[in-house]
Design an enzyme around this catalytic site. Structure first.
Site, PDB file in Angstrom:
ATOM      1  CE1 TYR A 118      34.932  -8.585 -19.802  1.00  0.00           C
ATOM      2  CE2 TYR A 118      35.059 -10.644 -18.567  1.00  0.00           C
ATOM      3  CZ  TYR A 118      35.189  -9.949 -19.756  1.00  0.00           C
ATOM      4  OH  TYR A 118      35.580 -10.608 -20.898  1.00  0.00           O
ATOM      5  CB  CYS A 119      36.567  -3.895 -12.503  1.00  0.00           C
ATOM      6  SG  CYS A 119      36.424  -2.767 -11.104  1.00  0.00           S
TER       7      CYS A 119
END
Length: 209
Positions: A118-119
């Site tokens: 999850y960026c």
């Protein structure tokens, strides 16, 4: 009704960068944001709604320049949408109550943690340090860090004893354990060793063999 929501007052308090990212689906510059290298224990909440999103126990260094997590703290607070912008297809993640643009999720994360990354934009987040969870109204998440600390210490112990075994080339028994820690034992079995306590002698672990 959820206690977390998007309201005009919260949006009006956003900085220009926070507004651009959360309300206009922007992306901040890598390595030039608040939390990309933050290593303090705590949780990350939506900057608009305050809903819990991610925790430091799931944060890792992805070398991307943005905060990266293996999973959400509360999956129901993170929704996914297909993003076809910029000539590519990606999976956008947004907060469910605040409807803030958070970032994107990719399938190139640590395989041992599920394989997701999850960026997330720092501008979409507000960090709540561990010591402030109670006062900020997130006290129920303290137990997450207590459990993680126990598991981390047990993992560290297993790795340390396995290293001793390799150095001595024979099984090592640690005071306080029920079984010898033999690195030839399958990982699925080694992780079940019950460690009650360790006695330190001088600068190293006290072992018997």
């Amino acid at each position: 009704m959820s206690k977390y929501n998007k309201n005009p007052e919260a949006v009006s308090r956003l900085s220009p960068e926070q507004y651009r990212v959360t309300q206009r689906d922007g992306t901040e510059r890598p390595f030039e944001n608040a939390y990309w290298d933050n290593k303090e224990p705590g949780i990350y909440v939506d900057v608009v709604s305050g809903e819990p999103l991610f925790a430091s126990v799931n944060k890792f260094d992805s070398s991307s320049g943005w905060p990266s997590f293996t999973e959400p703290l509360e999956p129901q607070n993170v929704v996914e949408k297909t993003d076809n912008s910029h000539g590519m297809t990606r999976t956008e993640v947004r907060s469910s109550q605040g409807d803030s643009h958070l970032g994107h999720v990719f399938a190139d994360g640590p395989s041992e943690a599920g394989g997701l990354r999850y960026c997330i934009n720092s501008a979409s987040l507000r960090f709540i340090p561990l010591d402030e969870l109670e006062s900020a109204g997130y006290g129920s998440y303290r137990k997450l860090f207590d459990t993680h600390s126990i598991l981390w210490n047990q993992t560290l112990l297993t790795k340390t004893v396995a290293k001793l075994f390799k150095q001595r080339n024979r099984p090592v028994f640690v005071i306080g354990t029920k079984w010898p820690c033999d690195c030839r034992t399958p990982k699925s079995h080694r992780n079940k060793y019950e460690v009650s306590h360790i006695r330190h002698q001088n600068s190293g672990l006290r072992t018997t063999n």
